[in-house]
Design a protein around this motif. Structure first.
Motif, mmCIF file in Angstrom:
data_model
loop_
_atom_site.group_PDB
_atom_site.id
_atom_site.type_symbol
_atom_site.label_atom_id
_atom_site.label_comp_id
_atom_site.label_asym_id
_atom_site.label_seq_id
_atom_site.Cartn_x
_atom_site.Cartn_y
_atom_site.Cartn_z
ATOM 1 N N TYR A 74 17.597 -6.604 31.515
ATOM 2 C CA TYR A 74 17.747 -5.389 30.721
ATOM 3 C C TYR A 74 16.689 -4.341 31.039
ATOM 4 N N ILE B 147 17.710 -0.479 31.958
ATOM 5 C CA ILE B 147 17.167 0.697 31.270
ATOM 6 C C ILE B 147 16.412 1.582 32.247
ATOM 7 N N TYR B 148 15.589 0.997 33.085
ATOM 8 C CA TYR B 148 14.808 1.764 34.056
ATOM 9 C C TYR B 148 15.717 2.566 34.987
ATOM 10 N N TYR C 185 20.749 3.331 32.814
ATOM 11 C CA TYR C 185 21.999 2.926 32.167
ATOM 12 C C TYR C 185 21.840 2.561 30.701
ATOM 13 N N GLY C 186 20.623 2.539 30.189
ATOM 14 C CA GLY C 186 20.389 2.142 28.809
ATOM 15 C C GLY C 186 21.112 3.028 27.810
ATOM 16 N N GLU C 187 21.010 4.318 27.997
ATOM 17 C CA GLU C 187 21.671 5.249 27.075
ATOM 18 C C GLU C 187 23.182 5.039 27.095
ATOM 19 N N PHE D 177 23.691 1.588 25.184
ATOM 20 C CA PHE D 177 23.192 1.452 23.819
ATOM 21 C C PHE D 177 23.444 2.651 22.920
ATOM 22 N N ARG E 245 19.932 -3.796 21.239
ATOM 23 C CA ARG E 245 19.709 -2.363 20.994
ATOM 24 C C ARG E 245 18.369 -2.112 20.287
ATOM 25 N N TYR F 2 15.860 -1.893 22.945
ATOM 26 C CA TYR F 2 16.073 -0.654 23.701
ATOM 27 C C TYR F 2 15.446 0.508 22.941
ATOM 28 N N ASN F 3 15.741 0.614 21.661
ATOM 29 C CA ASN F 3 15.191 1.703 20.846
ATOM 30 C C ASN F 3 13.667 1.666 20.806
ATOM 31 N N HIS G 101 12.555 1.982 25.188
ATOM 32 C CA HIS G 101 13.207 2.741 26.257
ATOM 33 C C HIS G 101 12.338 3.850 26.832
ATOM 34 N N GLU H 101 11.710 4.059 30.789
ATOM 35 C CA GLU H 101 12.392 5.125 31.528
ATOM 36 C C GLU H 101 11.453 6.076 32.275
#
Length: 161
Positions: A62, A66-67, A70-72, A75, A99, A102-103, A106, A110
């Protein structure tokens, strides 16, 4: 089910999913963008989301997903809800639980960074390890469920070039 049938079934699911993903990517010129997203319906977009999630998490987890930006997409869009609607309820739950992290992380993931700093993220954010492992354990089942949905709704995944 014996192991040969499981392998055949897994390969069949991979072929179905990858075949449609390849056609969709070709139709949009390779990669989903703000300019070409309108060329696709919601099922096609969701299938691309699955392919991005699958490829990134299977390769680097994951944090890599995210890096690589694709995270946005996964999620902050209705991807998980679509998975539930497709009958892949455990993936819906998995993404919703992930999620939270991620929140939380991220922005740190990123940002631009060196390869060394990127690799250090795996130690700094061990919460993702559980989700990476869970994804790998369930990947074949999820791929099969997605393939079943695609085959049952194949008209939704056809592209006209």
């Amino acid at each position: 089910m014996d192991s040969k049938n499981k392998i055949d079934r897994t390969q069949e699911a991979d072929n179905v999913v990858n075949g449609y993903v390849d056609k969709i990517k070709k139709h949009i010129g390779g990669e989903l963008t703000a300019d070409n997203i309108s060329m696709l319906n919601s099922d096609q977009i969701t299938l691309l989301g699955w392919s991005y999630l699958h490829d990134e998490v299977m390769e680097g987890g994951y944090i890599q997903l995210i890096y690589n930006g694709y995270g946005e997409f996964i999620f902050r869009n209705p991807f998980a809800k679509a998975m539930r609607d497709w009958g892949v309820a455990t993936l819906y739950t998995h993404v919703n639980h992930c999620r939270k992290y991620y929140n939380k992380y991220h922005e740190a993931i990123e940002r631009d960074m060196s390869d060394e700093d990127f690799m250090a993220l795996y130690e700094q954010m061990p919460e993702f390890d559980t989700f990476d492992d869970e994804f790998i354990v369930n990947e074949e089942e999820w791929q099969q469920q997605i393939a079943d949905y695609v085959l049952a709704n194949s008209d939704n995944f056809e592209v006209n070039d």
